[in-house]
Enzyme design. Structure first.
Site, PDB file in Angstrom:
ATOM      1  N   PHE A   2       0.871  -1.176   0.000  1.00 30.11           N
ATOM      2  CA  PHE A   2       0.000   0.000   0.000  1.00 30.11           C
ATOM      3  C   PHE A   2       0.909   1.228   0.000  1.00 30.11           C
ATOM      4  O   PHE A   2       1.677   1.429   0.948  1.00 30.11           O
ATOM      5  CB  PHE A   2      -0.843  -0.060   1.280  1.00 30.11           C
ATOM      6  CG  PHE A   2      -1.783   1.075   1.507  1.00 30.11           C
ATOM      7  CD1 PHE A   2      -2.998   1.134   0.845  1.00 30.11           C
ATOM      8  CD2 PHE A   2      -1.475   2.074   2.427  1.00 30.11           C
ATOM      9  CE1 PHE A   2      -3.895   2.170   1.091  1.00 30.11           C
ATOM     10  CE2 PHE A   2      -2.359   3.114   2.676  1.00 30.11           C
ATOM     11  CZ  PHE A   2      -3.573   3.160   2.005  1.00 30.11           C
ATOM     12  N   GLY A  12       2.683  12.639   5.325  1.00 25.56           N
ATOM     13  CA  GLY A  12       2.448  11.460   6.160  1.00 25.56           C
ATOM     14  C   GLY A  12       1.028  11.527   6.688  1.00 25.56           C
ATOM     15  O   GLY A  12       0.092  11.043   6.055  1.00 25.56           O
ATOM     16  N   THR A  34       5.465  -1.039   3.300  1.00 26.92           N
ATOM     17  CA  THR A  34       5.494  -2.353   3.965  1.00 26.92           C
ATOM     18  C   THR A  34       5.409  -3.458   2.913  1.00 26.92           C
ATOM     19  O   THR A  34       4.634  -3.338   1.952  1.00 26.92           O
ATOM     20  CB  THR A  34       4.321  -2.453   4.965  1.00 26.92           C
ATOM     21  OG1 THR A  34       4.502  -1.459   5.970  1.00 26.92           O
ATOM     22  CG2 THR A  34       4.254  -3.824   5.633  1.00 26.92           C
ATOM     23  N   GLN A  78       8.889  -3.242  33.055  1.00 29.18           N
ATOM     24  CA  GLN A  78       9.058  -2.807  34.450  1.00 29.18           C
ATOM     25  C   GLN A  78       8.983  -4.013  35.396  1.00 29.18           C
ATOM     26  O   GLN A  78       9.775  -4.141  36.328  1.00 29.18           O
ATOM     27  CB  GLN A  78       7.953  -1.785  34.788  1.00 29.18           C
ATOM     28  CG  GLN A  78       8.244  -0.941  36.006  1.00 29.18           C
ATOM     29  CD  GLN A  78       9.447  -0.024  35.793  1.00 29.18           C
ATOM     30  OE1 GLN A  78       9.832   0.260  34.671  1.00 29.18           O
ATOM     31  NE2 GLN A  78      10.056   0.401  36.879  1.00 29.18           N
ATOM     32  N   ILE A  79       8.045  -4.893  35.122  1.00 23.96           N
ATOM     33  CA  ILE A  79       7.875  -6.080  35.975  1.00 23.96           C
ATOM     34  C   ILE A  79       9.106  -6.994  35.896  1.00 23.96           C
ATOM     35  O   ILE A  79       9.513  -7.594  36.891  1.00 23.96           O
ATOM     36  CB  ILE A  79       6.577  -6.832  35.577  1.00 23.96           C
ATOM     37  CG1 ILE A  79       5.367  -6.093  36.161  1.00 23.96           C
ATOM     38  CG2 ILE A  79       6.610  -8.285  36.022  1.00 23.96           C
ATOM     39  CD1 ILE A  79       4.030  -6.736  35.876  1.00 23.96           C
ATOM     40  N   GLY A 135      12.010  -5.986  35.541  1.00 21.42           N
ATOM     41  CA  GLY A 135      13.177  -5.278  36.076  1.00 21.42           C
ATOM     42  C   GLY A 135      14.266  -5.198  35.014  1.00 21.42           C
ATOM     43  O   GLY A 135      13.975  -5.100  33.818  1.00 21.42           O
ATOM     44  N   GLY A 136      15.519  -5.285  35.451  1.00 24.33           N
ATOM     45  CA  GLY A 136      16.647  -5.170  34.516  1.00 24.33           C
ATOM     46  C   GLY A 136      16.597  -6.216  33.415  1.00 24.33           C
ATOM     47  O   GLY A 136      16.969  -5.950  32.264  1.00 24.33           O
ATOM     48  N   GLU A 139      -0.604   3.487   9.797  1.00 24.49           N
ATOM     49  CA  GLU A 139      -2.028   3.488   9.423  1.00 24.49           C
ATOM     50  C   GLU A 139      -2.778   4.590  10.184  1.00 24.49           C
ATOM     51  O   GLU A 139      -3.941   4.444  10.549  1.00 24.49           O
ATOM     52  CB  GLU A 139      -2.637   2.091   9.590  1.00 24.49           C
ATOM     53  CG  GLU A 139      -1.861   1.079   8.737  1.00 24.49           C
ATOM     54  CD  GLU A 139      -2.609  -0.158   8.321  1.00 24.49           C
ATOM     55  OE1 GLU A 139      -3.831  -0.207   8.495  1.00 24.49           O
ATOM     56  OE2 GLU A 139      -1.949  -1.075   7.786  1.00 24.49           O
ATOM     57  N   GLU A 171      -2.839  10.575  17.146  1.00 25.89           N
ATOM     58  CA  GLU A 171      -3.398  11.933  17.014  1.00 25.89           C
ATOM     59  C   GLU A 171      -4.394  11.977  15.852  1.00 25.89           C
ATOM     60  O   GLU A 171      -5.462  12.592  15.957  1.00 25.89           O
ATOM     61  CB  GLU A 171      -2.265  12.952  16.780  1.00 25.89           C
ATOM     62  CG  GLU A 171      -1.352  13.184  17.985  1.00 25.89           C
ATOM     63  CD  GLU A 171      -0.353  12.043  18.223  1.00 25.89           C
ATOM     64  OE1 GLU A 171      -0.161  11.200  17.334  1.00 25.89           O
ATOM     65  OE2 GLU A 171       0.230  12.005  19.328  1.00 25.89           O
TER      66      GLU A 171
HETATM   67  C1  FAD Z   1       7.241   0.639   9.996  1.00 22.19           C
HETATM   68  C2  FAD Z   1       6.321   1.520   9.212  1.00 22.19           C
HETATM   69  C3  FAD Z   1       5.563   0.963   8.192  1.00 22.19           C
HETATM   70  C4  FAD Z   1       4.728   1.777   7.421  1.00 22.19           C
HETATM   71  N1  FAD Z   1       4.039   1.225   6.367  1.00 22.19           N
HETATM   72  C5  FAD Z   1       3.383   2.038   5.507  1.00 22.19           C
HETATM   73  C6  FAD Z   1       2.812   1.511   4.302  1.00 22.19           C
HETATM   74  O1  FAD Z   1       2.860   0.300   4.034  1.00 22.19           O
HETATM   75  N2  FAD Z   1       2.232   2.377   3.440  1.00 22.19           N
HETATM   76  C7  FAD Z   1       2.158   3.713   3.682  1.00 22.19           C
HETATM   77  O2  FAD Z   1       1.616   4.437   2.856  1.00 22.19           O
HETATM   78  N3  FAD Z   1       2.667   4.241   4.830  1.00 22.19           N
HETATM   79  C8  FAD Z   1       3.279   3.439   5.737  1.00 22.19           C
HETATM   80  N4  FAD Z   1       3.831   3.960   6.888  1.00 22.19           N
HETATM   81  C9  FAD Z   1       3.727   5.397   7.126  1.00 22.19           C
HETATM   82  C10 FAD Z   1       2.868   5.770   8.324  1.00 22.19           C
HETATM   83  O3  FAD Z   1       1.520   5.548   8.057  1.00 22.19           O
HETATM   84  C11 FAD Z   1       3.204   7.232   8.671  1.00 22.19           C
HETATM   85  O4  FAD Z   1       4.483   7.212   9.258  1.00 22.19           O
HETATM   86  C12 FAD Z   1       2.196   7.866   9.593  1.00 22.19           C
HETATM   87  O5  FAD Z   1       0.971   8.046   8.929  1.00 22.19           O
HETATM   88  C13 FAD Z   1       2.674   9.226  10.134  1.00 22.19           C
HETATM   89  O6  FAD Z   1       3.182  10.048   9.135  1.00 22.19           O
HETATM   90  P1  FAD Z   1       4.615  10.737   9.339  1.00 22.19           P
HETATM   91  O7  FAD Z   1       5.554   9.679   9.738  1.00 22.19           O
HETATM   92  O8  FAD Z   1       4.926  11.533   8.133  1.00 22.19           O
HETATM   93  O9  FAD Z   1       4.437  11.706  10.582  1.00 22.19           O
HETATM   94  P2  FAD Z   1       3.918  13.228  10.539  1.00 22.19           P
HETATM   95  O10 FAD Z   1       2.675  13.317   9.753  1.00 22.19           O
HETATM   96  O11 FAD Z   1       5.048  14.111  10.169  1.00 22.19           O
HETATM   97  O12 FAD Z   1       3.548  13.461  12.067  1.00 22.19           O
HETATM   98  C14 FAD Z   1       4.517  13.775  13.071  1.00 22.19           C
HETATM   99  C15 FAD Z   1       3.775  13.964  14.383  1.00 22.19           C
HETATM  100  O13 FAD Z   1       2.854  15.063  14.271  1.00 22.19           O
HETATM  101  C16 FAD Z   1       1.550  14.632  14.598  1.00 22.19           C
HETATM  102  N5  FAD Z   1       0.568  15.330  13.769  1.00 22.19           N
HETATM  103  C17 FAD Z   1       0.562  15.475  12.417  1.00 22.19           C
HETATM  104  N6  FAD Z   1      -0.514  16.158  12.031  1.00 22.19           N
HETATM  105  C18 FAD Z   1      -1.221  16.441  13.150  1.00 22.19           C
HETATM  106  C19 FAD Z   1      -2.444  17.121  13.412  1.00 22.19           C
HETATM  107  N7  FAD Z   1      -3.191  17.627  12.424  1.00 22.19           N
HETATM  108  N8  FAD Z   1      -2.862  17.243  14.683  1.00 22.19           N
HETATM  109  C20 FAD Z   1      -2.127  16.710  15.696  1.00 22.19           C
HETATM  110  N9  FAD Z   1      -0.963  16.058  15.522  1.00 22.19           N
HETATM  111  C21 FAD Z   1      -0.527  15.918  14.267  1.00 22.19           C
HETATM  112  C22 FAD Z   1       1.547  13.132  14.309  1.00 22.19           C
HETATM  113  O14 FAD Z   1       0.522  12.472  15.009  1.00 22.19           O
HETATM  114  C23 FAD Z   1       2.933  12.751  14.775  1.00 22.19           C
HETATM  115  O15 FAD Z   1       2.936  12.595  16.163  1.00 22.19           O
HETATM  116  C24 FAD Z   1       4.632   3.161   7.707  1.00 22.19           C
HETATM  117  C25 FAD Z   1       5.381   3.704   8.755  1.00 22.19           C
HETATM  118  C26 FAD Z   1       6.214   2.904   9.499  1.00 22.19           C
HETATM  119  C27 FAD Z   1       7.015   3.528  10.605  1.00 22.19           C
END
Ligand code: FAD
Length: 382
Positions: free
Chosen positions: A122, A130, A157, A335-336, A338-339, A362, A366
């Site tokens: 996907f 993101g 992924t 935590q349970i 421990g080290g 996904e 937030e």
């Molecule tokens: C191991 C892994 C596998 C993944 N697999 C896929 C995949 O198969 N396909 C795919 O398309 N994506 C995939 N992702 C991407 C994943 O869905 C995104 O990392 C995620 O949606 C967050 O986007 P970002 O990392 O750009 O964080 P950002 O959008 O930059 O967010 C950074 C922080 O700001 C917060 N934030 C952003 N906007 C707001 C808002 N409006 N209000 C409050 N807080 C906000 C976020 O919650 C987060 O805490 C994967 C990610 C990882 C780590």
């Protein structure tokens, strides 16, 4: 802690548990340093795991949402990397079964069902988009009977193994969600470059790659639904995927809690087992209570999905609560211990590293809150 399952659902759970114990567990140690071996993917595929959510009429397992959830949960108790590999592939297979034309199903869905495509991917997230996924920049330019795709995707992924990639790209100048369409891109398509594997904190055996599309010619027949419907397709896929991620986190946290329960009866301090300390008992009680509540939210989302009702908010609630609870539980189990909890010889540090990402992908916690609040504020039934 189990909600009641029908006989058929129970059979699926037993089958999943048996498979996880006998076929996946032997790989878990290797999975800490290596990606999932193709042999295991082939075994998963031949046992029907990659198309469990696809209707039987399309060659899939035809599982109802709760049965699929318990299968993902059982797999996650043993190996979360394997569980997410299966979950994402099923998410794409389900999307093709739902939105694909007969020709698309014949070519692409059947490749997942048969295992000629070991997994599926996907591709929504990009460097600069993101959480704000509708700001994506990958372009799909129409040229008579095909589109030319250019752009970069990250965090794909399953990318290392997938034969089928669902790629969201912009087909019009209209900003935001309306200008986005969804395309099925094949692995061997010219101009599709599979980039580097990410070195992750957890889920070490799951493949996560960057993907670049350089003048990739995609036939018009590979567009899913109409132009401009790509974002809607992606969000519907994620509704379903979020139940899987919730189930994944629940399975991992249950494994952590089970390890904690064993440990507190063995470890002695101050002349007593840890299980005799009330502070420890409270941690166990809180953990079990949170996971039970998560299980119920997941079951509710599954029930709405099964009935064909809107389940966007329920899936977000299940994901939000399950992943936050599961992460807390895995942390408390360290935590349970421990080290020893911090030492790789013991399992709980892995559970924590594996579960941590479920609050991120996904849709972060937030973003789940935004989805839930949006639904409430538009006046949806409580
Ligand atoms: C191991 C892994 C596998 C993944 N697999 C896929 C995949 O198969 N396909 C795919 O398309 N994506 C995939 N992702 C991407 C994943 O869905 C995104 O990392 C995620 O949606 C967050 O986007 P970002 O990392 O750009 O964080 P950002 O959008 O930059 O967010 C950074 C922080 O700001 C917060 N934030 C952003 N906007 C707001 C808002 N409006 N209000 C409050 N807080 C906000 C976020 O919650 C987060 O805490 C994967 C990610 C990882 C780590």
């Amino acid at each position: 802690m189990r909600i009641s399952l029908s006989d058929e659902q129970q059979q699926f759970q037993d089958w999943a548990k048996k498979f996880a114990e006998s076929c996946v567990k032997p790989h878990v140690e290797r999975h800490q340093t290596e990606r999932i071996q193709p042999e295991l993917l082939k075994e998963l595929s031949s046992q029907g795991w990659m198309a469990l959510t696809v209707p039987e009429t399309e060659g899939g397992g035809g599982l109802d949402p709760l049965s699929f959830s318990v299968c993902i949960r059982e797999l996650s108790r043993v190996c979360a990397s394997t569980a997410i590999t299966v979950a994402v592939t099923n998410m794409i297979a389900e999307t093709l079964a739902r939105d694909g034309t007969a020709a698309q199903k014949k070519k692409f869905l059947s490749s997942i069902v048969s295992g000629s495509s070991l997994t599926a991917s996907f591709c929504l997230t990009e460097n600069s988009s993101g959480s704000d996924a509708a700001a994506l920049r990958t372009r799909a330019e129409k040229k008579s009977r095909h589109y030319v795709l250019n752009g970069e995707k990250i965090y794909v992924t399953n990318g290392a193994y997938s034969g089928v990639f669902l790629v969201m790209a912009r087909t019009s100048e209209t900003p935001g969600a309306q200008g986005i369409s969804a395309f099925i891109v094949e692995r061997d398509q010219k101009g599709l470059h599979l980039g580097k594997e990410e070195d992750k904190m957890g889920l070490t055996a799951s493949s996560t790659i960057q993907l670049s599309l350089d003048q990739v010619e995609v036939p018009e027949e590979n567009r899913l639904l109409e132009e401009g419907e790509g974002f809607k397709i992606a969000m519907r896929s994620l509704d379903s995927g979020r139940i899987s991620v919730a189930s994944q986190s629940l399975g991992t946290a249950e494994a952590a809690l089970a390890a904690g329960l064993r440990y507190v009866k063995e470890r002695e301090q101050f002349g007593k087992t840890l299980s005799e300390f009330q502070a420890i008992q409270w941690k166990l009680a809180n953990a079990a209570t949170e996971l039970s509540a998560a299980e119920l939210l997941i079951a509710k989302a599954c029930d709405l999905k099964r009935k064909g009702r809107s389940y966007t908010r329920a899936a977000s609630m299940a994901k939000l609560f399950a992943t936050e609870s599961a992460t807390r539980v895995c942390n408390e189990m360290i935590q349970i211990f421990g080290g020893y909890g911090y030492i790789k010889e013991y399992p709980v540090e892995r559970f924590y590293r594996d579960v941590r990402v479920t609050k991120l992908y996904e849709g972060t916690s937030e973003i789940q809150r935004l989805v839930i609040a949006k639904d409430l504020l538009k006046g949806a039934e409580l």
